[in-house]
Design a protein around this motif. Structure first.
Motif, PDB file in Angstrom:
ATOM      1  N   THR A  62      46.319  42.000  39.368  1.00 25.28           N
ATOM      2  CA  THR A  62      47.543  42.800  39.349  1.00 25.28           C
ATOM      3  C   THR A  62      48.213  42.696  37.977  1.00 25.28           C
ATOM      4  N   ALA A  63      49.188  43.551  37.748  1.00 23.82           N
ATOM      5  CA  ALA A  63      49.933  43.523  36.488  1.00 23.82           C
ATOM      6  C   ALA A  63      50.617  42.167  36.309  1.00 23.82           C
ATOM      7  N   GLU A  64      51.151  41.614  37.381  1.00 32.61           N
ATOM      8  CA  GLU A  64      51.820  40.300  37.313  1.00 32.61           C
ATOM      9  C   GLU A  64      50.809  39.200  36.979  1.00 32.61           C
ATOM     10  N   GLU A  65      49.627  39.249  37.596  1.00 31.23           N
ATOM     11  CA  GLU A  65      48.593  38.255  37.301  1.00 31.23           C
ATOM     12  C   GLU A  65      48.127  38.369  35.854  1.00 31.23           C
ATOM     13  N   MET A  66      47.968  39.602  35.369  1.00 33.10           N
ATOM     14  CA  MET A  66      47.545  39.800  33.976  1.00 33.10           C
ATOM     15  C   MET A  66      48.606  39.291  33.009  1.00 33.10           C
ATOM     16  N   LYS A  67      49.852  39.463  33.371  1.00 35.68           N
ATOM     17  CA  LYS A  67      50.938  38.951  32.531  1.00 35.68           C
ATOM     18  C   LYS A  67      50.850  37.426  32.445  1.00 35.68           C
ATOM     19  N   ARG A  68      50.582  36.782  33.575  1.00 32.51           N
ATOM     20  CA  ARG A  68      50.482  35.318  33.594  1.00 32.51           C
ATOM     21  C   ARG A  68      49.254  34.847  32.815  1.00 32.51           C
ATOM     22  N   ILE A  69      48.135  35.559  32.947  1.00 33.08           N
ATOM     23  CA  ILE A  69      46.927  35.216  32.198  1.00 33.08           C
ATOM     24  C   ILE A  69      47.192  35.346  30.703  1.00 33.08           C
ATOM     25  N   ASN A  70      47.828  36.435  30.317  1.00 32.70           N
ATOM     26  CA  ASN A  70      48.168  36.663  28.919  1.00 32.70           C
ATOM     27  C   ASN A  70      49.045  35.536  28.384  1.00 32.70           C
ATOM     28  N   GLU A  71      50.084  35.187  29.124  1.00 34.18           N
ATOM     29  CA  GLU A  71      51.008  34.138  28.685  1.00 34.18           C
ATOM     30  C   GLU A  71      50.313  32.787  28.576  1.00 34.18           C
ATOM     31  N   LEU A  72      49.459  32.466  29.543  1.00 34.78           N
ATOM     32  CA  LEU A  72      48.744  31.190  29.512  1.00 34.78           C
ATOM     33  C   LEU A  72      47.772  31.140  28.339  1.00 34.78           C
ATOM     34  N   ALA A  73      47.061  32.224  28.090  1.00 38.40           N
ATOM     35  CA  ALA A  73      46.121  32.269  26.959  1.00 38.40           C
ATOM     36  C   ALA A  73      46.867  32.090  25.642  1.00 38.40           C
ATOM     37  N   LEU A  74      47.999  32.766  25.486  1.00 34.18           N
ATOM     38  CA  LEU A  74      48.784  32.629  24.260  1.00 34.18           C
ATOM     39  C   LEU A  74      49.324  31.213  24.111  1.00 34.18           C
ATOM     40  N   LYS A  75      49.755  30.620  25.223  1.00 39.54           N
ATOM     41  CA  LYS A  75      50.279  29.246  25.195  1.00 39.54           C
ATOM     42  C   LYS A  75      49.182  28.266  24.764  1.00 39.54           C
ATOM     43  N   LEU A  76      47.997  28.399  25.374  1.00 39.30           N
ATOM     44  CA  LEU A  76      46.894  27.517  25.012  1.00 39.30           C
ATOM     45  C   LEU A  76      46.439  27.760  23.575  1.00 39.30           C
ATOM     46  N   GLY A  77      46.477  29.004  23.147  1.00 41.20           N
ATOM     47  CA  GLY A  77      46.105  29.324  21.771  1.00 41.20           C
ATOM     48  C   GLY A  77      47.048  28.705  20.762  1.00 41.20           C
ATOM     49  N   ALA A  78      48.303  28.549  21.142  1.00 40.99           N
ATOM     50  CA  ALA A  78      49.293  27.963  20.240  1.00 40.99           C
ATOM     51  C   ALA A  78      49.313  26.435  20.302  1.00 40.99           C
ATOM     52  N   SER A  79      48.873  25.858  21.425  1.00 40.91           N
ATOM     53  CA  SER A  79      49.037  24.417  21.604  1.00 40.91           C
ATOM     54  C   SER A  79      47.732  23.618  21.589  1.00 40.91           C
ATOM     55  N   THR A  80      46.592  24.283  21.446  1.00 43.64           N
ATOM     56  CA  THR A  80      45.308  23.578  21.413  1.00 43.64           C
ATOM     57  C   THR A  80      44.518  24.037  20.197  1.00 43.64           C
ATOM     58  N   LYS A  81      43.346  23.453  20.028  1.00 43.71           N
ATOM     59  CA  LYS A  81      42.498  23.866  18.910  1.00 43.71           C
ATOM     60  C   LYS A  81      41.798  25.193  19.179  1.00 43.71           C
ATOM     61  N   TYR A  82      41.892  25.665  20.403  1.00 43.18           N
ATOM     62  CA  TYR A  82      41.249  26.916  20.781  1.00 43.18           C
ATOM     63  C   TYR A  82      42.209  28.085  20.583  1.00 43.18           C
ATOM     64  N   SER A  83      41.658  29.242  20.251  1.00 36.30           N
ATOM     65  CA  SER A  83      42.479  30.437  20.069  1.00 36.30           C
ATOM     66  C   SER A  83      42.808  31.056  21.424  1.00 36.30           C
ATOM     67  N   ALA A  84      43.759  31.954  21.422  1.00 36.72           N
ATOM     68  CA  ALA A  84      44.100  32.674  22.649  1.00 36.72           C
ATOM     69  C   ALA A  84      42.904  33.474  23.144  1.00 36.72           C
ATOM     70  N   LEU A  85      42.114  34.020  22.230  1.00 36.23           N
ATOM     71  CA  LEU A  85      40.908  34.759  22.615  1.00 36.23           C
ATOM     72  C   LEU A  85      39.914  33.831  23.312  1.00 36.23           C
ATOM     73  N   GLU A  86      39.701  32.648  22.754  1.00 41.97           N
ATOM     74  CA  GLU A  86      38.784  31.695  23.379  1.00 41.97           C
ATOM     75  C   GLU A  86      39.284  31.281  24.761  1.00 41.97           C
ATOM     76  N   ALA A  87      40.597  31.098  24.879  1.00 44.48           N
ATOM     77  CA  ALA A  87      41.173  30.753  26.182  1.00 44.48           C
ATOM     78  C   ALA A  87      40.903  31.867  27.190  1.00 44.48           C
ATOM     79  N   ALA A  88      41.121  33.113  26.781  1.00 43.50           N
ATOM     80  CA  ALA A  88      40.883  34.250  27.679  1.00 43.50           C
ATOM     81  C   ALA A  88      39.405  34.352  28.054  1.00 43.50           C
ATOM     82  N   GLN A  89      38.511  34.052  27.117  1.00 42.46           N
ATOM     83  CA  GLN A  89      37.080  34.064  27.426  1.00 42.46           C
ATOM     84  C   GLN A  89      36.740  32.989  28.457  1.00 42.46           C
ATOM     85  N   GLY A  90      37.364  31.827  28.326  1.00 46.30           N
ATOM     86  CA  GLY A  90      37.174  30.772  29.304  1.00 46.30           C
ATOM     87  C   GLY A  90      37.701  31.173  30.670  1.00 46.30           C
ATOM     88  N   PHE A  91      38.870  31.819  30.679  1.00 48.12           N
ATOM     89  CA  PHE A  91      39.443  32.288  31.940  1.00 48.12           C
ATOM     90  C   PHE A  91      38.492  33.256  32.634  1.00 48.12           C
TER      91      PHE A  91
END
Length: 169
Positions: A62-91
Motif C-alpha cells: 500500500t501507499a502507507e507501507e511504501m512510505k514506511r519502506i522508503n523512510e526506513l531505507a533512507l534512515k538505514l542509508g544515513a545511519s549505516t555503511k549501506y546506502s538507501a538503495l542497498e537497504a531497499a534491495q535487501g528489503f
C-alpha cells in the motif's frame, strides 16, 4: 537587491578568472566536477526510486507501507555503511521471501544488517541468505533476527563464511 549582489559577485569572479588563462580553465574544471556530482546524485536517486517501484510491483504494498519502506531505507542509508538503495534491495529480498512490511521493520532489516556485517556481505546478499534459511526452516517459526544470529554464529564457529552457508541451505 540580494540577488543583484550575488550576480555581481559571480560576474566579478568570472572577470577575475578571465584575466588569467588558468583561471578560466580552473572554472571549467570546477564546473565539470559540479556537473558530474549532480549527474551522479540524480542517477542514484533514480536507481533508488526504481528499486522502490520494483518493491511495489513485487509486493503490491500500500501507499502507507511504501512510505514506511522508503523512510526506513533512507534512515538505514544515513545511519549505516549501506546506502538507501542497498537497504531497499535487501528489503526486496526479505519481502520476496514472504516477510511482511511490518516484519521487515520489526527485526527483518536489523537481522539482515547484522548478518551482512558479520559475514562481510552486501545487504541484499545477506537478506537473500537469511530468507533462504527462513524458508528452509519455516516450520521452526524462526524470526529474522534469530535466523541472522544462528547463521552468524554458525559461520563464526566454523571454518566457513556466511556466504558459503548459502550452499548448504
Amino acid at each position: 537587491v540580494r540577488a543583484k549582489d550575488e550576480v555581481s559577485k559571480v560576474t566579478n569572479r568570472v572577470g577575475n578568472a578571465a584575466a588569467s588563462p588558468l583561471g578560466l580553465l580552473g572554472m571549467g574544471v570546477a564546473t565539470m566536477g559540479i556537473g558530474a556530482l549532480i549527474t551522479g546524485s540524480m542517477q542514484k536517486s533514480m536507481d533508488f526510486e526504481a528499486q522502490l517501484s520494483s518493491i511495489k510491483a513485487l509486493t503490491g504494498a500500500t501507499a502507507e507501507e511504501m512510505k514506511r519502506i522508503n523512510e526506513l531505507a533512507l534512515k538505514l542509508g544515513a545511519s549505516t555503511k549501506y546506502s538507501a538503495l542497498e537497504a531497499a534491495q535487501g528489503f526486496e529480498e526479505l519481502l520476496k521471501a514472504g516477510l511482511s512490511v511490518s516484519q521487515v521493520e520489526n527485526g527483518g532489516a536489523a537481522g539482515a544488517l547484522t548478518l551482512a556485517s558479520a559475514g562481510g556481505l552486501g545487504l541484499a546478499e545477506a537478506a537473500e541468505i537469511m530468507s533462504t534459511a527462513m524458508n528452509a526452516f519455516k516450520s521452526n517459526g524462526l524470526s529474522a533476527a534469530q535466523t541472522a544470529n544462528i547463521l552468524a554464529g554458525a559461520a563464526n564457529a566454523s571454518a566457513t563464511g556466511v556466504s558459503d552457508l548459502r550452499y548448504s541451505l
